[in-house]
Design an enzyme around this catalytic site. Structure first.
Site, PDB file in Angstrom:
ATOM      1  N   GLU A   1      -0.296  35.126 -31.679  1.00 35.91           N
ATOM      2  CA  GLU A   1       0.128  36.215 -30.795  1.00 35.91           C
ATOM      3  C   GLU A   1       1.450  36.801 -31.280  1.00 35.91           C
ATOM      4  O   GLU A   1       2.299  36.077 -31.806  1.00 35.91           O
ATOM      5  CB  GLU A   1       0.256  35.690 -29.359  1.00 35.91           C
ATOM      6  CG  GLU A   1      -1.112  35.290 -28.810  1.00 35.91           C
ATOM      7  CD  GLU A   1      -1.092  34.822 -27.363  1.00 35.91           C
ATOM      8  OE1 GLU A   1      -0.019  34.821 -26.733  1.00 35.91           O
ATOM      9  OE2 GLU A   1      -2.186  34.467 -26.865  1.00 35.91           O
TER      10      GLU A   1
ATOM     11  N   HIS B   1      -1.864  38.485 -23.123  1.00 34.38           N
ATOM     12  CA  HIS B   1      -1.601  37.173 -22.500  1.00 34.38           C
ATOM     13  C   HIS B   1      -0.925  37.344 -21.131  1.00 34.38           C
ATOM     14  O   HIS B   1       0.140  36.780 -20.873  1.00 34.38           O
ATOM     15  CB  HIS B   1      -0.716  36.308 -23.420  1.00 34.38           C
ATOM     16  CG  HIS B   1      -0.866  34.834 -23.133  1.00 34.38           C
ATOM     17  ND1 HIS B   1      -0.761  33.871 -24.090  1.00 34.38           N
ATOM     18  CD2 HIS B   1      -1.092  34.161 -21.971  1.00 34.38           C
ATOM     19  CE1 HIS B   1      -0.930  32.677 -23.550  1.00 34.38           C
ATOM     20  NE2 HIS B   1      -1.125  32.825 -22.261  1.00 34.38           N
TER      21      HIS B   1
HETATM   22  P1  NAI Z   1      -7.218  22.374 -16.067  1.00 35.99           P
HETATM   23  O1  NAI Z   1      -6.651  21.243 -16.851  1.00 35.99           O
HETATM   24  O2  NAI Z   1      -7.103  22.348 -14.589  1.00 35.99           O
HETATM   25  O3  NAI Z   1      -8.786  22.517 -16.427  1.00 35.99           O
HETATM   26  C1  NAI Z   1      -9.293  22.415 -17.729  1.00 35.99           C
HETATM   27  C2  NAI Z   1     -10.714  21.876 -17.631  1.00 35.99           C
HETATM   28  O4  NAI Z   1     -11.316  21.945 -18.922  1.00 35.99           O
HETATM   29  C3  NAI Z   1     -10.795  20.431 -17.174  1.00 35.99           C
HETATM   30  O5  NAI Z   1     -11.713  20.308 -16.110  1.00 35.99           O
HETATM   31  C4  NAI Z   1     -11.273  19.694 -18.420  1.00 35.99           C
HETATM   32  O6  NAI Z   1     -12.026  18.533 -18.125  1.00 35.99           O
HETATM   33  C5  NAI Z   1     -12.090  20.764 -19.087  1.00 35.99           C
HETATM   34  N1  NAI Z   1     -12.328  20.566 -20.517  1.00 35.99           N
HETATM   35  C6  NAI Z   1     -11.473  20.070 -21.451  1.00 35.99           C
HETATM   36  N2  NAI Z   1     -12.055  20.078 -22.663  1.00 35.99           N
HETATM   37  C7  NAI Z   1     -13.299  20.611 -22.498  1.00 35.99           C
HETATM   38  C8  NAI Z   1     -14.368  20.882 -23.378  1.00 35.99           C
HETATM   39  N3  NAI Z   1     -14.291  20.617 -24.688  1.00 35.99           N
HETATM   40  N4  NAI Z   1     -15.495  21.412 -22.860  1.00 35.99           N
HETATM   41  C9  NAI Z   1     -15.602  21.662 -21.524  1.00 35.99           C
HETATM   42  N5  NAI Z   1     -14.614  21.424 -20.644  1.00 35.99           N
HETATM   43  C10 NAI Z   1     -13.483  20.901 -21.120  1.00 35.99           C
HETATM   44  O7  NAI Z   1      -6.587  23.694 -16.675  1.00 35.99           O
HETATM   45  P2  NAI Z   1      -6.331  25.082 -15.933  1.00 35.99           P
HETATM   46  O8  NAI Z   1      -5.044  25.025 -15.203  1.00 35.99           O
HETATM   47  O9  NAI Z   1      -7.555  25.475 -15.206  1.00 35.99           O
HETATM   48  O10 NAI Z   1      -6.107  26.043 -17.216  1.00 35.99           O
HETATM   49  C11 NAI Z   1      -7.187  26.360 -18.072  1.00 35.99           C
HETATM   50  C12 NAI Z   1      -6.683  27.126 -19.295  1.00 35.99           C
HETATM   51  O11 NAI Z   1      -6.089  28.352 -18.889  1.00 35.99           O
HETATM   52  C13 NAI Z   1      -5.606  26.384 -20.106  1.00 35.99           C
HETATM   53  O12 NAI Z   1      -5.919  26.518 -21.469  1.00 35.99           O
HETATM   54  C14 NAI Z   1      -4.335  27.156 -19.801  1.00 35.99           C
HETATM   55  O13 NAI Z   1      -3.411  27.098 -20.873  1.00 35.99           O
HETATM   56  C15 NAI Z   1      -4.884  28.564 -19.624  1.00 35.99           C
HETATM   57  N6  NAI Z   1      -4.034  29.476 -18.870  1.00 35.99           N
HETATM   58  C16 NAI Z   1      -3.938  30.776 -19.313  1.00 35.99           C
HETATM   59  C17 NAI Z   1      -3.149  31.690 -18.650  1.00 35.99           C
HETATM   60  C18 NAI Z   1      -3.070  33.105 -19.123  1.00 35.99           C
HETATM   61  O14 NAI Z   1      -2.064  33.769 -18.881  1.00 35.99           O
HETATM   62  N7  NAI Z   1      -4.081  33.609 -19.767  1.00 35.99           N
HETATM   63  C19 NAI Z   1      -2.356  31.303 -17.476  1.00 35.99           C
HETATM   64  C20 NAI Z   1      -2.588  29.938 -17.041  1.00 35.99           C
HETATM   65  C21 NAI Z   1      -3.383  29.071 -17.734  1.00 35.99           C
END
Ligand code: NAI
Length: 399
Positions: free
Chosen positions: A260, A283
């Site tokens: 990015e 982002h």
């Molecule tokens: P979280 O930790 O609550 O959920 C992630 C889920 O993915 C978990 O249930 C986990 O078991 C699952 N997971 C892990 N590896 C996997 C795989 N290989 N296949 C399938 N499932 C898998 O995370 P949260 O808070 O929901 O965030 C999700 C993503 O969003 C993160 O990467 C975070 O960095 C990103 N994010 C992006 C933002 C943006 O501005 N675009 C803002 C906030 C978060």
């Protein structure tokens, strides 16, 4: 008196939490400071709050005997030397969940816009064309949304999508309880073949790098849509580019990229630029006024609870001790080197000072141990000084 110093224009909701808790000495700075100016501003602070542009490295964290906790009023904590902070007895808190709703809403909005081919239509009208057609435009109602990563964000997306009448399937490496009427699918390939829109909500890192590679994208239903607001490394961008160019996918929304731009001026280098029915955003999935306010409140609450009760729940670099009621007349928090005999030495010292231990919790992490001890007895300044002077002690305070 607890002195709190907040940098980088942290949302006013943080100060409100501190003032309501009786912490009146809250000093705020509009921007990030560096070097001597930063160290000078932090002198005498018990709590420091930063966002992503203030770097608390080893040098910045030295010579601050009063500093008890750091709050990162953002998601990331790379700007802090977490190990140095832990070794100095300073827990670091952040706000991993305050922007989940913002991301979920963006994904839902993009789902509707992409199903209707609005990005492309919008561009055409701006260019002066009036291509009025229903070709390739669909309602979200009755379509199937596929969520990969059913965590905090993924599960919220599912609930919002159901309220629009979408069917929701999810795929997660962990067994997750379905919320609403969502259904879990264990085989990624079968899952991809069934859904009209795939949205990614997995963490970054090696395990998920190129999770959506050429094979996975090929397994998606013809004409389907891919949305990535998780981490840039999760999608093979050249493969996505090919699938969009060939028409295998009808659209995509990408908020995060493998590399990015570091500044406003740099610009994004991506083959996806200029493609039809593709939404590219810088982002901003979690960036809303509401999320800033929530972040202010979430981190300030964690800091307030640590200062008031010693709980380190949610600290990113520290042994975690959850909140529990005071069981005696006073509570002592003791951060020490994680060595054999540490607890024995602590208990003996307390006994020598005539303190009766009513309740004690210990957790260790790496080189440090953290004990929260509730006692009956008179915890004077001399007692705290005596505990501080023991060679295993890193920090000791009465809360
Ligand atoms: P979280 O930790 O609550 O959920 C992630 C889920 O993915 C978990 O249930 C986990 O078991 C699952 N997971 C892990 N590896 C996997 C795989 N290989 N296949 C399938 N499932 C898998 O995370 P949260 O808070 O929901 O965030 C999700 C993503 O969003 C993160 O990467 C975070 O960095 C990103 N994010 C992006 C933002 C943006 O501005 N675009 C803002 C906030 C978060």
């Amino acid at each position: 008196m607890t002195r709190i110093v907040l940098f980088e224009n942290i949302h006013a909701s943080a100060k409100e939490v501190f003032v309501a808790a009786g912490f009146d000495e809250v000093v705020t700075y509009p921007g990030a400071l560096t070097g001597d100016a930063l160290r000078e501003a932090m002198q005498g602070a018990h709590v420091v709050g930063i966002r992503s542009r203030t770097h608390l490295d080893q040098k910045a964290l030295s010579g601050l005997p009063d500093l008890r906790a750091v709050g990162c009023f953002c998601i990331g904590t790379n700007q802090v030397d977490l190990e140095t902070a832990a070794l100095r007895g300073i827990p670091v808190f952040n706000a991993p969940f305050s922007n989940t709703r913002s991301v979920a809403e963006l994904v839902l909005g993009e789902t509707i816009l992409l199903l209707r081919r609005i990005p492309e239509k919008n561009a055409r009208v701006h260019e002066g064309f009036w291509d009025k057609t229903a070709d390739g435009a669909y309602e979200a109602r009755g379509k199937t949304l596929g969520i990969i990563g059913y965590g905090n964000i993924g599960s919220q997306v599912g609930i919002l999508a159901e309220s629009l009448g979408m069917r929701v399937l999810y795929h997660d490496i962990e067994a997750k309880l379905p919320i609403g009427n969502a259904h879990a699918t264990s085989s990624l390939k079968k899952f991809l073949a069934q859904v009209d829109v795939v949205t990614l909500h997995v963490p970054g890192g090696k395990e998920t790098a190129n999770l959506m590679d050429a094979d996975a994208i090929a397994a998606m239903k013809p004409g389907s849509i891919l949305i990535n607001a998780s981490r840039g490394t999760v999608v093979d961008i050249p493969a996505l580019h090919r699938a969009l160019k060939s028409g295998h996918l009808s659209g995509a929304a990408v908020d995060v990229f493998p590399t990015e731009p570091k500044s406003r001026e740099e610009g994004l280098d991506s083959p996806l630029r200029g493609l039809q029915n593709v939404i590219l955003t810088p982002h901003v999935g979690g960036s809303t006024q509401e999320s800033q306010e929530n972040i202010g409140r979430e981190v300030a609450e964690k800091l307030k609870r640590f200062i008031g009760s010693g709980t380190t729940k949610g600290a990113v670099n520290f042994p975690e001790i959850p909140y529990h009621e005071l069981a005696g007349t006073a509570r002592i928090i003791h951060i020490h080197q994680n060595v054999p005999g540490a607890m024995g030495a602590l208990s003996n010292l307390m006994g020598e000072y005539g303190l009766n231990i009513v309740s004690q919790q210990l957790q260790t992490r790496g080189k440090i141990g953290y004990a929260v001890t509730d006692v009956d007895g008179d915890v004077t300044d001399q007692v705290i000084e005596g505990l501080r002077n023991h060679p295993i002690t890193i920090r000791c305070d009465r809360v």
